[in-house]
Design a protein around this motif. Structure first.
Motif, PDB file in Angstrom:
ATOM      1  N   UNK A  47       0.835  -1.201   0.000  1.00  0.00           N
ATOM      2  CA  UNK A  47       0.000   0.000   0.000  1.00  0.00           C
ATOM      3  C   UNK A  47       0.864   1.242   0.000  1.00  0.00           C
ATOM      4  N   UNK A  48       0.388   2.285  -0.672  1.00  0.00           N
ATOM      5  CA  UNK A  48       1.127   3.532  -0.685  1.00  0.00           C
ATOM      6  C   UNK A  48       1.198   4.100   0.728  1.00  0.00           C
ATOM      7  N   UNK A  49       2.333   4.719   1.102  1.00  0.00           N
ATOM      8  CA  UNK A  49       2.494   5.210   2.475  1.00  0.00           C
ATOM      9  C   UNK A  49       1.356   6.109   2.935  1.00  0.00           C
ATOM     10  N   UNK A  50       0.894   7.008   2.065  1.00  0.00           N
ATOM     11  CA  UNK A  50      -0.183   7.904   2.458  1.00  0.00           C
ATOM     12  C   UNK A  50      -1.465   7.166   2.766  1.00  0.00           C
ATOM     13  N   UNK A  51      -1.788   6.164   1.932  1.00  0.00           N
ATOM     14  CA  UNK A  51      -3.007   5.383   2.145  1.00  0.00           C
ATOM     15  C   UNK A  51      -2.902   4.574   3.430  1.00  0.00           C
ATOM     16  N   UNK A  52      -1.729   3.987   3.665  1.00  0.00           N
ATOM     17  CA  UNK A  52      -1.538   3.201   4.877  1.00  0.00           C
ATOM     18  C   UNK A  52      -1.633   4.094   6.113  1.00  0.00           C
ATOM     19  N   UNK A  53      -1.062   5.281   6.034  1.00  0.00           N
ATOM     20  CA  UNK A  53      -1.119   6.204   7.165  1.00  0.00           C
ATOM     21  C   UNK A  53      -2.558   6.597   7.463  1.00  0.00           C
ATOM     22  N   UNK A  54      -3.350   6.849   6.416  1.00  0.00           N
ATOM     23  CA  UNK A  54      -4.746   7.219   6.625  1.00  0.00           C
ATOM     24  C   UNK A  54      -5.533   6.070   7.251  1.00  0.00           C
ATOM     25  N   UNK A  55      -5.228   4.834   6.833  1.00  0.00           N
ATOM     26  CA  UNK A  55      -5.904   3.668   7.414  1.00  0.00           C
ATOM     27  C   UNK A  55      -5.583   3.548   8.897  1.00  0.00           C
ATOM     28  N   UNK A  56      -4.305   3.745   9.244  1.00  0.00           N
ATOM     29  CA  UNK A  56      -3.924   3.689  10.651  1.00  0.00           C
ATOM     30  C   UNK A  56      -4.590   4.796  11.446  1.00  0.00           C
ATOM     31  N   UNK A  57      -4.666   5.981  10.848  1.00  0.00           N
ATOM     32  CA  UNK A  57      -5.282   7.105  11.538  1.00  0.00           C
ATOM     33  C   UNK A  57      -6.774   6.872  11.750  1.00  0.00           C
ATOM     34  N   UNK A  58      -7.428   6.212  10.783  1.00  0.00           N
ATOM     35  CA  UNK A  58      -8.873   6.032  10.888  1.00  0.00           C
ATOM     36  C   UNK A  58      -9.236   5.203  12.105  1.00  0.00           C
ATOM     37  N   UNK A  68      -5.257  -3.723  20.230  1.00  0.00           N
ATOM     38  CA  UNK A  68      -5.047  -2.326  20.601  1.00  0.00           C
ATOM     39  C   UNK A  68      -3.576  -1.939  20.466  1.00  0.00           C
ATOM     40  N   UNK A  69      -2.685  -2.928  20.436  1.00  0.00           N
ATOM     41  CA  UNK A  69      -1.296  -2.636  20.068  1.00  0.00           C
ATOM     42  C   UNK A  69      -1.296  -2.109  18.639  1.00  0.00           C
ATOM     43  N   UNK A  70      -0.478  -1.111  18.367  1.00  0.00           N
ATOM     44  CA  UNK A  70      -0.422  -0.636  16.981  1.00  0.00           C
ATOM     45  C   UNK A  70       0.314  -1.658  16.119  1.00  0.00           C
ATOM     46  N   UNK A  71       0.275  -1.453  14.814  1.00  0.00           N
ATOM     47  CA  UNK A  71       0.838  -2.443  13.894  1.00  0.00           C
ATOM     48  C   UNK A  71       2.316  -2.681  14.146  1.00  0.00           C
ATOM     49  N   UNK A  72       3.054  -1.638  14.462  1.00  0.00           N
ATOM     50  CA  UNK A  72       4.484  -1.774  14.700  1.00  0.00           C
ATOM     51  C   UNK A  72       4.746  -2.632  15.932  1.00  0.00           C
ATOM     52  N   UNK A  73       4.017  -2.360  17.020  1.00  0.00           N
ATOM     53  CA  UNK A  73       4.206  -3.132  18.249  1.00  0.00           C
ATOM     54  C   UNK A  73       3.769  -4.578  18.069  1.00  0.00           C
ATOM     55  N   UNK A  74       2.639  -4.772  17.382  1.00  0.00           N
ATOM     56  CA  UNK A  74       2.174  -6.143  17.166  1.00  0.00           C
ATOM     57  C   UNK A  74       3.153  -6.904  16.286  1.00  0.00           C
ATOM     58  N   UNK A  75       3.679  -6.235  15.264  1.00  0.00           N
ATOM     59  CA  UNK A  75       4.678  -6.880  14.413  1.00  0.00           C
ATOM     60  C   UNK A  75       5.910  -7.281  15.203  1.00  0.00           C
ATOM     61  N   UNK A  96      -0.210  -7.741   6.772  1.00  0.00           N
ATOM     62  CA  UNK A  96       1.159  -8.085   6.376  1.00  0.00           C
ATOM     63  C   UNK A  96       1.907  -8.757   7.532  1.00  0.00           C
ATOM     64  N   UNK A  97       1.786  -8.207   8.723  1.00  0.00           N
ATOM     65  CA  UNK A  97       2.462  -8.804   9.883  1.00  0.00           C
ATOM     66  C   UNK A  97       1.947 -10.213  10.159  1.00  0.00           C
ATOM     67  N   UNK A  98       0.642 -10.395  10.060  1.00  0.00           N
ATOM     68  CA  UNK A  98       0.065 -11.714  10.310  1.00  0.00           C
ATOM     69  C   UNK A  98       0.488 -12.715   9.243  1.00  0.00           C
ATOM     70  N   UNK A  99       0.651 -12.233   8.021  1.00  0.00           N
ATOM     71  CA  UNK A  99       1.009 -13.126   6.917  1.00  0.00           C
ATOM     72  C   UNK A  99       2.478 -13.451   6.824  1.00  0.00           C
ATOM     73  N   UNK A 100       3.332 -12.656   7.469  1.00  0.00           N
ATOM     74  CA  UNK A 100       4.774 -12.840   7.316  1.00  0.00           C
ATOM     75  C   UNK A 100       5.400 -13.727   8.381  1.00  0.00           C
ATOM     76  N   UNK A 101       4.730 -13.930   9.517  1.00  0.00           N
ATOM     77  CA  UNK A 101       5.331 -14.726  10.580  1.00  0.00           C
ATOM     78  C   UNK A 101       5.454 -16.188  10.173  1.00  0.00           C
ATOM     79  N   UNK A 102       6.461 -16.882  10.673  1.00  0.00           N
ATOM     80  CA  UNK A 102       6.609 -18.315  10.402  1.00  0.00           C
ATOM     81  C   UNK A 102       5.582 -19.139  11.173  1.00  0.00           C
ATOM     82  N   UNK A 103       4.954 -18.523  12.178  1.00  0.00           N
ATOM     83  CA  UNK A 103       4.030 -19.246  13.041  1.00  0.00           C
ATOM     84  C   UNK A 103       2.684 -19.454  12.352  1.00  0.00           C
ATOM     85  N   UNK A 104       2.042 -20.575  12.662  1.00  0.00           N
ATOM     86  CA  UNK A 104       0.637 -20.705  12.294  1.00  0.00           C
ATOM     87  C   UNK A 104      -0.148 -19.681  13.109  1.00  0.00           C
TER      88      UNK A 104
END
Length: 342
Positions: free
Chosen positions: A9-20, A171-178, A213-221
């Motif tokens: 996703x484009x950075x601006x679009x991703x930022x808006x999604x996080x902000x929403x 409630x953890x943000x994407x960075x923390x959850x990743x 993306x974070x959920x899809x990239x982990x080696x874990x089930x």
């Protein structure tokens, strides 16, 4: 075929999604007077709501509020979030710690209930305050945070499966959850991570591209267990969010609590199962109420639960029928309840 770069996703679009989703979280209704005003509800409900909210505050995100019928004090979604005087009554057997989770719990951030899996308190916050919540009295202020909890889990010998719970771990943000998922992936013994969350149902915009993306990239089930109690909770936007989770996770399941005045009829439960399956979510458990102080007015007795489950089994294919269960302190597993023989 799209390149990996094109898929991002484009950075601006991703930022808006996080902000929403953050804005929707911050904008949650917290005052009973505002809730009643927004829903055109009788003023007589205000004083009881304010009394009950002193012990367990009100919190309702606007996306969830939009699904509640205005002017209807008996709306099943409203019933789940509106504080009432019945919460202040005392009932035998209803306690602040119905599952004895605090007995011997040193505030390590890790609960060890069942063999082969550990529950990690990722955060103490929730996006919505469900009035029947079995952890409504849990002392989250004693928990150290997910990083310290993971340290202690690893030192004690991590199991094959780690459950992220809370509060609500999303409630953890994407960075923390990743970061949490990466850390879990580095622990060799861990094979699966399970995330228990209500956020995709109450604020569906939480299912961002970065989260997927974070959920899809982990080696874990990766399993996500969501929580919906009524078919009207699963509108088109929620259905899309759940389907996006299904695209990146091994499994998406749903847990429902059987609640008087909300879903204590087989037609409602059947409609919920059908709507969940349309969003690629499998019904998992139908829980009898945990006897937490303040929630006795939601109780549906076991006999009624058995009857409803039997009706549901007659109406639906087996894969759409959740297991009727209750959780009992100290038990080696959840107790699955089957109807009495005729």
């Amino acid at each position: 075929m799209l390149t990996d770069t094109a898929r991002q996703p484009k950075p601006g679009r991703q930022r808006r999604a996080n902000e929403r989703w953050r804005q929707e979280l911050v904008g949650a209704i917290r005052q009973p007077a505002e809730l009643l005003h927004r829903l055109d509800l009788p003023e007589a409900l205000l004083a009881p709501a304010e009394r009950a909210a002193r012990s367990f505050p009100l919190r309702v995100p606007v996306p969830y509020l939009a699904r509640i019928r205005p002017g209807d004090p008996h709306d099943p979604l409203l019933r789940q979030v509106l504080p009432i005087d019945a919460e202040l009554e005392t009932h035998p057997g209803y306690t602040a710690d119905p599952l004895a989770e605090q007995d011997g719990h040193p505030g390590s951030g890790v609960l060890q209930k069942y063999q082969g899996r550990s529950l990690l308190i990722a955060t103490g916050g929730c996006a919505i305050h469900c009035r029947y919540c079995f952890r409504r009295c849990f002392p989250y202020n004693r928990e150290p945070g997910w990083r310290t909890a993971l340290d202690r889990l690893e030192q004690a010998g991590a199991p094959e499966e780690v459950i992220l719970s809370g509060g609500d771990p999303l409630l953890l943000d994407d960075q923390a959850l990743g970061a949490c998922l990466r850390r879990l992936g580095e622990i060799e013994a861990v094979r699966r991570v399970r995330i228990h969350t209500r956020l995709p149902v109450v604020i569906p915009s939480r299912v961002t591209a970065a989260l997927a993306r974070h959920l899809g990239q982990t080696r874990l089930q990766t399993l996500v267990v969501v929580h919906a109690n009524h078919p009207r909770e699963v509108d088109a936007e929620v259905g899309s969010a759940l389907a996006r989770l299904g695209n990146v996770c091994s499994t998406v399941l749903n847990q429902t609590v059987l609640l008087r005045g909300v879903n204590d009829d087989s037609a409602t439960l059947a409609a919920l199962s059908e709507r969940l399956f349309a969003a690629d979510v499998l019904p998992y458990y139908l829980h009898l109420l945990d006897p937490v102080a303040g929630a006795a007015h939601f109780d549906v007795d076991e006999k009624t639960g058995q009857r409803l489950w039997a009706e549901l089994a007659r109406r639906l294919p087996g894969y759409l029928v959740p297991r009727l269960a209750r959780e009992e302190p100290g038990a080696a597993a959840k107790t699955v309840i089957t109807p009495d023989a005729p």
